[in-house]
Scaffold this motif. Sequence first.
Motif, PDB file in Angstrom:
ATOM      1  N   THR A  33       0.845  -1.196   0.000  1.00 48.47           N
ATOM      2  CA  THR A  33       0.000   0.000   0.000  1.00 48.47           C
ATOM      3  C   THR A  33       0.878   1.242   0.000  1.00 48.47           C
ATOM      4  O   THR A  33       1.985   1.234   0.535  1.00 48.47           O
ATOM      5  CB  THR A  33      -0.919   0.050   1.236  1.00 48.47           C
ATOM      6  OG1 THR A  33      -0.109   0.050   2.422  1.00 48.47           O
ATOM      7  CG2 THR A  33      -1.857  -1.149   1.267  1.00 48.47           C
ATOM      8  N   GLY A  44      -7.592   5.601   1.488  1.00 55.00           N
ATOM      9  CA  GLY A  44      -7.302   4.495   0.579  1.00 55.00           C
ATOM     10  C   GLY A  44      -7.992   4.686  -0.760  1.00 55.00           C
ATOM     11  O   GLY A  44      -8.783   5.610  -0.967  1.00 55.00           O
ATOM     12  N   CYS A  50      -2.548  -1.912  -4.295  1.00 57.96           N
ATOM     13  CA  CYS A  50      -2.998  -3.118  -3.591  1.00 57.96           C
ATOM     14  C   CYS A  50      -3.999  -3.915  -4.403  1.00 57.96           C
ATOM     15  O   CYS A  50      -4.856  -4.600  -3.833  1.00 57.96           O
ATOM     16  CB  CYS A  50      -3.598  -2.728  -2.239  1.00 57.96           C
ATOM     17  SG  CYS A  50      -5.077  -1.683  -2.374  1.00 57.96           S
ATOM     18  N   CYS A  72      -7.964  -2.290  -0.503  1.00 55.23           N
ATOM     19  CA  CYS A  72      -8.141  -1.448   0.685  1.00 55.23           C
ATOM     20  C   CYS A  72      -9.536  -0.864   0.797  1.00 55.23           C
ATOM     21  O   CYS A  72      -9.937  -0.424   1.876  1.00 55.23           O
ATOM     22  CB  CYS A  72      -7.101  -0.329   0.694  1.00 55.23           C
ATOM     23  SG  CYS A  72      -7.236   0.803  -0.699  1.00 55.23           S
TER      24      CYS A  72
END
Length: 348
Positions: A33, A44, A50, A72
């Motif tokens: 991330t 996020g 991710c 996320c």
Amino acid sequence: MKVTIDGHTIDVEAGTTVLEAARAIGGPSVPPTMCYYSKLKDCGGKCRCCLVEISKGSERDPRPMPKLQPSCVTAVQDGMEVKSATSPKALDARRAVSEFLLINHPLDCPVCDQAGECDLQNLAYGNKNFKTRYKEERRTFEPEDIGPYIQLHMNRCVLCYRCVKLADQLTPERVHGVIGRGDHAQISTYISKAIDNDFSGNMIDVCPVGALTDKTFRFESRVWFNKPYNAHRDCPTCSGKVTLWMFGDKVQRVTGRKDVYHEVDEFICNDCRFHHKNAEDWVIEGPRKFEKPSVLNINNYIRPLKKVHIDADELILEGREQDEKKISMPAIPYDAVELEAIKEVKEE
């Protein structure tokens, strides 16, 4: 509800994201991330580092999702099956995303204070982004003082929005944000404003790259020359639990304590961070263990060192020139003259 990630099944509560479930499993299944920060709300979905492949949506709808999803911000469904480290498609997409993040990022790691603890550095190394195909002109900015303790290097910024989210949620009045759109977007303060509040230094900790740097630590030392120690003090503003980065007996900088995902456990105030650089101000608890393999582990004084055994003739280590010839010829025995010389040396 149950979710399976890379063949590992785990029970999670409703509302859990795929990334949180992967972190509960641990290991290589955890996606990297750059923008997500578990200590900040609504954080996020910006960097797309991710990405995962969802091969089964749920028990009710077992169809796979047609596109890769950012883990996320994707909520787990009962019976969902996810491929993270086992998906070539997801790994290729992450590599492409990290290459995209590096398009405008300068190659100034030798002078950047974040080198050695930079999430983008670790991401590029993990994805083997050792070359760039980008030949166009990169966008450049002059360093900008955005407060008494913080300097902004917009050249290194990846627009993760972490510092903006932190200012929104931790400070009373946010005076900086993202201005411009598209490739003109940049972090900046509002006209004639400076970032000056009791918790502004935490922006340095949450920044995943070297865009926000500590003006009291700039060019003082490399992090791998420092020894990190857990310490605390009685502070009326924050918890007072910090990590001291020491060079000998000198405290060169103070940061919040971070977990294995490089996220701060508890945010600390500016008084602890900038105004207490003497070891006498702190109760030092002991050396801090390294959370994960990194360049800092080169300086690891916690790891036990094994005694090195050299399987060689005794006199080779004495430094005699005639014995050095035997190092690469273990199959050739000593002749009578050599054996007599060895005997004489041992008797001396």
